[in-house]
Design a protein around this motif. Structure first.
Motif, PDB file in Angstrom:
ATOM      1  N   GLN A 198       0.831  -1.190   0.000  1.00  0.00           N
ATOM      2  CA  GLN A 198       0.000   0.000   0.000  1.00  0.00           C
ATOM      3  C   GLN A 198       0.872   1.249   0.000  1.00  0.00           C
ATOM      4  N   ASN A 199       0.290   2.347  -0.419  1.00  0.00           N
ATOM      5  CA  ASN A 199       1.016   3.613  -0.439  1.00  0.00           C
ATOM      6  C   ASN A 199       1.294   4.113   0.978  1.00  0.00           C
ATOM      7  N   ALA A 200       2.199   5.048   1.085  1.00  0.00           N
ATOM      8  CA  ALA A 200       2.569   5.619   2.372  1.00  0.00           C
ATOM      9  C   ALA A 200       1.361   6.278   3.038  1.00  0.00           C
ATOM     10  N   GLY A 201       1.185   5.987   4.324  1.00  0.00           N
ATOM     11  CA  GLY A 201       0.125   6.606   5.102  1.00  0.00           C
ATOM     12  C   GLY A 201      -1.258   6.030   4.886  1.00  0.00           C
ATOM     13  N   ALA A 202      -1.394   4.988   4.065  1.00  0.00           N
ATOM     14  CA  ALA A 202      -2.714   4.430   3.777  1.00  0.00           C
ATOM     15  C   ALA A 202      -3.315   3.772   5.015  1.00  0.00           C
ATOM     16  N   SER A 203      -4.620   3.893   5.164  1.00  0.00           N
ATOM     17  CA  SER A 203      -5.308   3.268   6.289  1.00  0.00           C
ATOM     18  C   SER A 203      -5.210   1.753   6.210  1.00  0.00           C
ATOM     19  N   GLN A 204      -5.076   1.124   7.362  1.00  0.00           N
ATOM     20  CA  GLN A 204      -5.115  -0.336   7.441  1.00  0.00           C
ATOM     21  C   GLN A 204      -6.528  -0.832   7.727  1.00  0.00           C
ATOM     22  N   GLU A 205      -7.485   0.106   7.916  1.00  0.00           N
ATOM     23  CA  GLU A 205      -8.860  -0.287   8.253  1.00  0.00           C
ATOM     24  C   GLU A 205      -9.798  -0.197   7.068  1.00  0.00           C
ATOM     25  N   HIS A 206      -9.521   0.658   6.110  1.00  0.00           N
ATOM     26  CA  HIS A 206     -10.431   0.798   4.976  1.00  0.00           C
ATOM     27  C   HIS A 206      -9.660   1.159   3.713  1.00  0.00           C
ATOM     28  N   ALA A 207     -10.228   0.752   2.575  1.00  0.00           N
ATOM     29  CA  ALA A 207      -9.591   1.002   1.280  1.00  0.00           C
ATOM     30  C   ALA A 207     -10.652   0.909   0.186  1.00  0.00           C
ATOM     31  N   SER A 208     -10.340   1.485  -0.982  1.00  0.00           N
ATOM     32  CA  SER A 208     -11.219   1.390  -2.148  1.00  0.00           C
ATOM     33  C   SER A 208     -10.506   0.587  -3.220  1.00  0.00           C
ATOM     34  N   LEU A 209     -11.155  -0.484  -3.677  1.00  0.00           N
ATOM     35  CA  LEU A 209     -10.566  -1.374  -4.678  1.00  0.00           C
ATOM     36  C   LEU A 209     -11.237  -1.162  -6.028  1.00  0.00           C
ATOM     37  N   CYS A 210     -10.424  -1.129  -7.065  1.00  0.00           N
ATOM     38  CA  CYS A 210     -10.928  -0.924  -8.422  1.00  0.00           C
ATOM     39  C   CYS A 210     -11.838  -2.074  -8.851  1.00  0.00           C
ATOM     40  N   ARG A 211     -12.949  -1.721  -9.538  1.00  0.00           N
ATOM     41  CA  ARG A 211     -13.763  -2.756 -10.190  1.00  0.00           C
ATOM     42  C   ARG A 211     -14.166  -2.370 -11.610  1.00  0.00           C
ATOM     43  N   CYS A 212     -13.652  -1.218 -12.099  1.00  0.00           N
ATOM     44  CA  CYS A 212     -13.931  -0.841 -13.487  1.00  0.00           C
ATOM     45  C   CYS A 212     -12.878  -1.406 -14.431  1.00  0.00           C
ATOM     46  N   GLY A 213     -11.752  -1.867 -13.876  1.00  0.00           N
ATOM     47  CA  GLY A 213     -10.696  -2.450 -14.695  1.00  0.00           C
ATOM     48  C   GLY A 213      -9.710  -1.451 -15.256  1.00  0.00           C
ATOM     49  N   SER A 214      -9.907  -0.162 -14.965  1.00  0.00           N
ATOM     50  CA  SER A 214      -9.092   0.863 -15.616  1.00  0.00           C
ATOM     51  C   SER A 214      -8.243   1.684 -14.656  1.00  0.00           C
ATOM     52  N   SER A 215      -8.204   1.327 -13.388  1.00  0.00           N
ATOM     53  CA  SER A 215      -7.433   2.107 -12.424  1.00  0.00           C
ATOM     54  C   SER A 215      -5.967   2.188 -12.826  1.00  0.00           C
ATOM     55  N   LEU A 216      -5.361   3.320 -12.519  1.00  0.00           N
ATOM     56  CA  LEU A 216      -3.931   3.493 -12.745  1.00  0.00           C
ATOM     57  C   LEU A 216      -3.119   2.972 -11.571  1.00  0.00           C
ATOM     58  N   ASN A 217      -3.804   2.518 -10.519  1.00  0.00           N
ATOM     59  CA  ASN A 217      -3.124   2.121  -9.278  1.00  0.00           C
ATOM     60  C   ASN A 217      -3.674   0.789  -8.772  1.00  0.00           C
ATOM     61  N   LYS A 218      -3.882  -0.177  -9.687  1.00  0.00           N
ATOM     62  CA  LYS A 218      -4.462  -1.458  -9.309  1.00  0.00           C
ATOM     63  C   LYS A 218      -3.649  -2.140  -8.206  1.00  0.00           C
ATOM     64  N   PRO A 219      -4.309  -2.842  -7.272  1.00  0.00           N
ATOM     65  CA  PRO A 219      -5.744  -3.122  -7.234  1.00  0.00           C
ATOM     66  C   PRO A 219      -6.586  -2.007  -6.631  1.00  0.00           C
ATOM     67  N   PHE A 220      -5.965  -0.878  -6.270  1.00  0.00           N
ATOM     68  CA  PHE A 220      -6.705   0.191  -5.619  1.00  0.00           C
ATOM     69  C   PHE A 220      -7.337   1.117  -6.660  1.00  0.00           C
ATOM     70  N   CYS A 221      -8.423   1.741  -6.275  1.00  0.00           N
ATOM     71  CA  CYS A 221      -9.141   2.650  -7.163  1.00  0.00           C
ATOM     72  C   CYS A 221      -8.384   3.971  -7.296  1.00  0.00           C
ATOM     73  N   SER A 222      -8.305   4.491  -8.519  1.00  0.00           N
ATOM     74  CA  SER A 222      -7.682   5.797  -8.740  1.00  0.00           C
ATOM     75  C   SER A 222      -8.674   6.811  -9.296  1.00  0.00           C
ATOM     76  N   GLY A 223      -9.969   6.441  -9.304  1.00  0.00           N
ATOM     77  CA  GLY A 223     -10.997   7.351  -9.809  1.00  0.00           C
ATOM     78  C   GLY A 223     -11.239   7.245 -11.299  1.00  0.00           C
ATOM     79  N   MET A 224     -10.633   6.277 -11.979  1.00  0.00           N
ATOM     80  CA  MET A 224     -10.782   6.171 -13.430  1.00  0.00           C
ATOM     81  C   MET A 224     -12.182   5.733 -13.846  1.00  0.00           C
ATOM     82  N   HIS A 225     -12.979   5.226 -12.909  1.00  0.00           N
ATOM     83  CA  HIS A 225     -14.351   4.861 -13.283  1.00  0.00           C
ATOM     84  C   HIS A 225     -15.115   6.071 -13.791  1.00  0.00           C
TER      85      HIS A 225
END
Length: 487
Positions: A198-225
């Motif tokens: 995970q990136n620096a400072g990321a929460s260990q309790e919650h995260a957003s995972l990509c499901r559109c297939g187009s994230s620039l930061n897979k498996p995490f969501c980068s807003g590309m949806h």
């Protein structure tokens, strides 16, 4: 108004840290595989039934969303991180009350922070964060609501997990047209069991995972949806929404009740004694009650015991009229604070129930009260059929009739264009009444549902305040006959 039993509800689990963390296996260029025990809910907070083993799509192409149907194989989906992604850089912003931490490389662009606390989080401006622009409790709430885990907070120059995160059981929320929102300290691992970096400072309790297939930061969501126009299937788009759905479901109502019980109750001398012994999960209980009352699933009945349970919490409280009035006033203010819909139709129904329900609570709380037993949980609906599509708006743009919009009619041999000929046929009030399902001002959405829309237009049941003239129906039919609906 109250439900102060101290028994633990399903949304609070103080022992969650004592148990082994649940895991999601991120298959290489494949689906997410969930360990048993991770609840799945939709964007309204309604549980989603799933058979084990649960495989969630992350290529965005499955025909059985949110579940994987192996479309990633045919598509040639790859989960490599894109070199164009936002760099992994943790920014630290010092304020008078606290330090706020932000990593733009983790952000999923859900806009919870900028929409709800724009005195601190400045969209498109630098510095992005002004920590001294709000009260400490509002800062903490904004950080905790960040679904990606990009934000953090600390009294000192290090992220404090106790302030930044909450203790929740493992859950995945399938957000509307967006990422999987994971909460409850679920661990992400690869096929070999190695934790996903995970990136620096990321929460260990919650995260957003990509499901559109187009994230620039897979498996995490980068807003590309947003960029690729990712959409979920629309179930029965012509059905009138419930108040529960229009409000935004359980998550929106929970946001409102948390604001109410954390911001307004503790500081009010009339209300604070009334709720002095309430359980820590009291906001969850009230949100579950309102969800069920407003036409949602039987969350309160199934979790806490139904109407008899609610009434039992009011008996003997002797709630005074001035306490009831304050409760209603602050609840409406909390709805504003939480961003619940402000249209007159929803607010008429919402305020009507707040007034009715709180007055029933006062009646049931009297010293000699004998509430009738075995009553059902009330089910509230739109007031006097004042639904979002039931009236023209007085706003200038909405008040313009179609005949006044200057629609450019195509010639006999001219191709019908959506933006030029079709979109102007739909008024702002028509669009607003259907936004819960699809957007009448987006060509892709209208094309997808063109047959259903045409059937309603021809039957004269759409729009609800009067049938279209025959020439407008014919124009839409001409366009619908030529357009190819998206897959």
């Amino acid at each position: 108004m109250t439900d102060d039993n101290s028994a633990q509800g399903p949304n609070q689990s103080p022992n969650v840290e004592r148990h082994k963390r649940k895991r999601i296996v991120v298959r290489r260029s494949g689906p997410y595989e969930l360990e048993p025990g991770i609840a799945i809910v939709d964007h309204l907070g309604v549980p989603v039934a799933a058979e084990a083993p649960v495989r969630l799509c992350r290529c965005g192409q499955s025909q059985t969303k949110p579940f994987c149907d192996d479309s990633h194989v045919a598509r040639g989906f790859t989960d490599a991180r894109d070199p164009r992604r936002v760099p992994d850089k943790l920014e630290v912003y010092a304020g008078q009350q606290a330090f706020v931490f932000d990593n733009r490389g983790t952000c999923a662009h859900s806009a919870f922070c900028t929409d709800r606390l724009n005195s601190v989080f400045h969209l498109g401006e630098e510095p992005f964060v002004a920590p001294s622009g709000a009260r400490l409790d509002d800062l903490i709430n904004a950080v905790r609501r960040c679904p990606s885990g990009a934000l953090g907070i600390g009294i000192g120059p290090e992220r404090d997990a106790d302030l930044s995160d909450t203790s929740r059981p493992p859950q995945i929320e399938i957000s509307k047209d967006g990422p999987y929102r994971v909460t409850g300290r679920v661990e992400l691992v690869d096929e070999g069991g190695t934790p996903v970096a995970q990136n620096a400072g990321a929460s260990q309790e919650h995260a957003s995972l990509c499901r559109c297939g187009s994230s620039l930061n897979k498996p995490f969501c980068s807003g590309m949806h947003w960029n690729v126009g990712f959409h979920d299937p629309v179930p029965d788009p012509l059905r009138e929404p419930t108040l529960f759905e229009w409000a935004g479901g359980y998550p929106a109502l929970l946001d409102m009740t948390r604001i109410f019980y954390s911001r307004y109750v503790p500081e009010d001398p009339l209300l604070s004694p009334l709720f002095a012994e309430m359980s820590p999960d009291h906001p969850e209980r009230v949100a579950a009650w309102l969800s069920e009352v407003f036409g949602g699933p039987r969350l309160y009945t199934e979790r806490y015991g139904g109407y008899r349970r609610m009434v039992s919490q009011h008996i003997g409280k002797e709630i005074r009229p001035e306490q009831r009035a304050l409760w209603a006033t602050y609840m409406v203010q909390s709805a504003d604070d939480a961003g619940l819909p402000s249209d007159p139709e929803f607010r008429a129904a919402f305020v009507a129930y707040i007034e009715w329900g709180s007055r029933i609570a006062v009646e049931n709380s009297g010293a000699d009260a004998k509430p009738p037993p075995n009553m059902p949980v009330p089910r509230w609906w739109w007031v006097c059929n004042a639904t979002p599509a039931a009236r023209p708006s007085a706003i200038a743009d909405d008040a313009q009739a179609v005949s006044e919009t200057g629609v450019a009619w195509p010639g006999p041999d001219e191709a019908v264009q959506f933006e030029q000929h079709i979109r102007p046929l739909f008024r702002p009030m028509d669009r607003s009444s259907m936004l819960f399902a699809f957007d009448l001002w987006k060509e892709e959405d209208v094309a997808r549902h063109s047959r259903q829309i045409l059937a309603r237009l021809e039957a004269g049941t759409m729009p609800c305040d009067g049938a279209w003239p025959a020439e407008q129906v014919a124009l839409f039919a001409r366009w619908a006959g030529a357009v190819k609906a998206p897959a």
